[in-house]
Design a protein around this motif. Sequence first.
Motif, PDB file in Angstrom:
ATOM      1  N   ALA A   1       1.505 -11.209 -20.296  1.00 20.09           N
ATOM      2  CA  ALA A   1       1.332 -10.860 -21.701  1.00 20.09           C
ATOM      3  C   ALA A   1       1.725  -9.415 -21.919  1.00 20.09           C
ATOM      4  O   ALA A   1       1.605  -8.581 -21.027  1.00 20.09           O
ATOM      5  CB  ALA A   1      -0.121 -11.086 -22.131  1.00 20.09           C
ATOM      6  N   PHE A   2       2.201  -9.132 -23.119  1.00 15.19           N
ATOM      7  CA  PHE A   2       2.436  -7.746 -23.505  1.00 15.19           C
ATOM      8  C   PHE A   2       2.322  -7.637 -25.014  1.00 15.19           C
ATOM      9  O   PHE A   2       2.433  -8.623 -25.742  1.00 15.19           O
ATOM     10  CB  PHE A   2       3.805  -7.238 -23.017  1.00 15.19           C
ATOM     11  N   THR A   3       2.044  -6.441 -25.474  1.00 14.41           N
ATOM     12  CA  THR A   3       1.970  -6.194 -26.908  1.00 14.41           C
ATOM     13  C   THR A   3       3.079  -5.233 -27.299  1.00 14.41           C
ATOM     14  O   THR A   3       3.408  -4.300 -26.561  1.00 14.41           O
ATOM     15  CB  THR A   3       0.610  -5.610 -27.336  1.00 14.41           C
ATOM     16  N   LEU A   4       3.644  -5.483 -28.447  1.00 12.57           N
ATOM     17  CA  LEU A   4       4.639  -4.603 -29.050  1.00 12.57           C
ATOM     18  C   LEU A   4       4.013  -4.032 -30.316  1.00 12.57           C
ATOM     19  O   LEU A   4       3.636  -4.781 -31.217  1.00 12.57           O
ATOM     20  CB  LEU A   4       5.905  -5.382 -29.389  1.00 12.57           C
ATOM     21  N   THR A   5       3.866  -2.722 -30.365  1.00 15.00           N
ATOM     22  CA  THR A   5       3.302  -2.067 -31.540  1.00 15.00           C
ATOM     23  C   THR A   5       4.415  -1.311 -32.266  1.00 15.00           C
ATOM     24  O   THR A   5       5.049  -0.431 -31.693  1.00 15.00           O
ATOM     25  CB  THR A   5       2.175  -1.101 -31.160  1.00 15.00           C
ATOM     26  N   VAL A   6       4.642  -1.690 -33.516  1.00 12.88           N
ATOM     27  CA  VAL A   6       5.669  -1.059 -34.339  1.00 12.88           C
ATOM     28  C   VAL A   6       4.985  -0.096 -35.300  1.00 12.88           C
ATOM     29  O   VAL A   6       4.001  -0.452 -35.954  1.00 12.88           O
ATOM     30  CB  VAL A   6       6.469  -2.113 -35.123  1.00 12.88           C
ATOM     31  N   THR A   7       5.477   1.139 -35.381  1.00 12.65           N
ATOM     32  CA  THR A   7       4.923   2.122 -36.314  1.00 12.65           C
ATOM     33  C   THR A   7       5.918   2.372 -37.436  1.00 12.65           C
ATOM     34  O   THR A   7       7.130   2.308 -37.256  1.00 12.65           O
ATOM     35  CB  THR A   7       4.593   3.444 -35.594  1.00 12.65           C
ATOM     36  N   SER A   8       5.383   2.675 -38.601  1.00 12.41           N
ATOM     37  CA  SER A   8       6.135   2.595 -39.843  1.00 12.41           C
ATOM     38  C   SER A   8       7.198   3.664 -40.043  1.00 12.41           C
ATOM     39  O   SER A   8       8.220   3.418 -40.676  1.00 12.41           O
ATOM     40  CB  SER A   8       5.160   2.661 -41.018  1.00 12.41           C
TER      41      SER A   8
END
Length: 410
Positions: free
Chosen positions: A221-228
Motif C-alpha cells: 500500500a502507499f498513499t499519494l498526497t497532492v497539495t494545491s
Amino acid sequence: MKKLFSIIALFFLFSVCVHVGRALADVAANARIVNQATLYFDDGSGVIQSTDASVIVTVAHVPGIPTLNAPADGEVAYINAMTPITYNYTITAGGNGPDTYTINSSIADQSNNGSDAGFSFAASTGPGETVTIAGSTASIDLGATITTTGSTTSVLQVPADGVADNAVNGIRVDDIVFVGSGTPTRVTAVSDPDSGTATITLADALSTDPDAGVTVLEQGAFTLTVTSGTIDTTGTDIVVTVDTTAVSTDAPASDTVVASYTSGSATLTKYVRNVTSANGTTGLRQFTFRSATHDFFTGGVTGAPGDTLEYLLLVENPGSGQVTGCSIEDVLPIDFVSFVSDAYDSDELVYVDVTGGTEDQFTQTTGDDPATVDGADLTVHVGAGATITDGGDVAGNASVFIAYQVTINN
C-alpha cells in the motif's frame, strides 16, 4: 561370460510440479528443478551396480505487470497553498517471484494555480519489506510465488526459494496476499527450507483447495498526497491531474486522479426601498420574505422626512467552495435616520437563508442572537453555524440576506 546388461531408468525429481504446456511463469522463481538419472549395470560380479548423475536448474524470475487500484477523484475546500488531498493506493505483485516495483507520479495538468501544486508519497508493506521514497518516486518490494500440488485451503505448498529463512520468495508472516483471484488474506506462518517444499499458512481459509500453478501475490500500500499550490483566482476551483505508474521490468500499471480544490468568493450588495412611498430607478431586484415580495433598488430611491426606508444586505457566494466566518458590519447614518424598533413584530431585523429556504428574526440586543446594534454600528453574524460572537459559513452558489428598517429624521 555373464550377460552384460544395462537398464537405464530416468527419475525426474522435481521440487515443483511442472505441467506440460504450461508457461514458465506457472512455476515459481527460484524453484530448483532436479533432474536425476541412474544407471544400473552388472560389472561381472553378479551384483547389480548403480551410479547417479543429476543436474539442477533454478527457475528464473519472470516479471509481471502489477495491479494498481484506482481511488476515486478527490475534492476539498481550498484553504492555503498546502491544502492536501490524499489518495490511498494498493499495489499487488505480478510475476512468479519477488520484485521491486518503482512508483512514479507526475502532474499532468493543473489550472488556476498561482504557484505549482505538489505531491508526496508514503508507503508501507508487510514486516521486513523495503520501502524507499525519493521525491516523486517510491519503490516497494513485494513477494510472489506459485503453488504446487498438495495445497489445502489453509496451507499452501510452494517451492522453497533456495534460502532457509523466514520468507519464501519475499512472502513473510503478516503479509497480505492474494491466492489466485480470491480475496486478500493475511499470512500467519511460513516454513521455508533451503530446498524442496515450503509452506504458507493463511489466516482465512480459501473456499477450495488450490491447484498447482496458482499465483500467490503480495499486496502493498502507499498513499499519494497532492497539495494545491497557491490559488490564482478566488471563486474558481484549482484542478490538478496526477498520473501514477508502477512498474518493475515489465509494462507498467497506471492510474490518474483528479484533485479539485473548491474556492468560495463572497460578494455584498446593499439594496433599499422606500416603504412609505415606493420609488427607485437603478438595480431593481425583487426579494420575498415575511410572505411578501417587494422591489428593492441599488440606487435612485428618494425619501422625505418621516418616510420609512428598508435596507437589505445580500451576501452571495458565486464560487464552488464555502466561505467561512461571515459577518456583516453596517454603519447607520444616525445623523439622518433612526433605527426602527419592533420593525418586524417584536424584532428589528429579518435574516433569510435564501438557499436553505429558512427565515429568522433577530433583536438588536447584545448577546441574545447573532445581531447587535450599538449606536450607529450594526453587526450581524450570518451563515450556517453563526453564533452571537462568530460568523458562519455560506456554501458555494448560496446566498443569505438581512433586512432592517429606519425612518428619515424630521
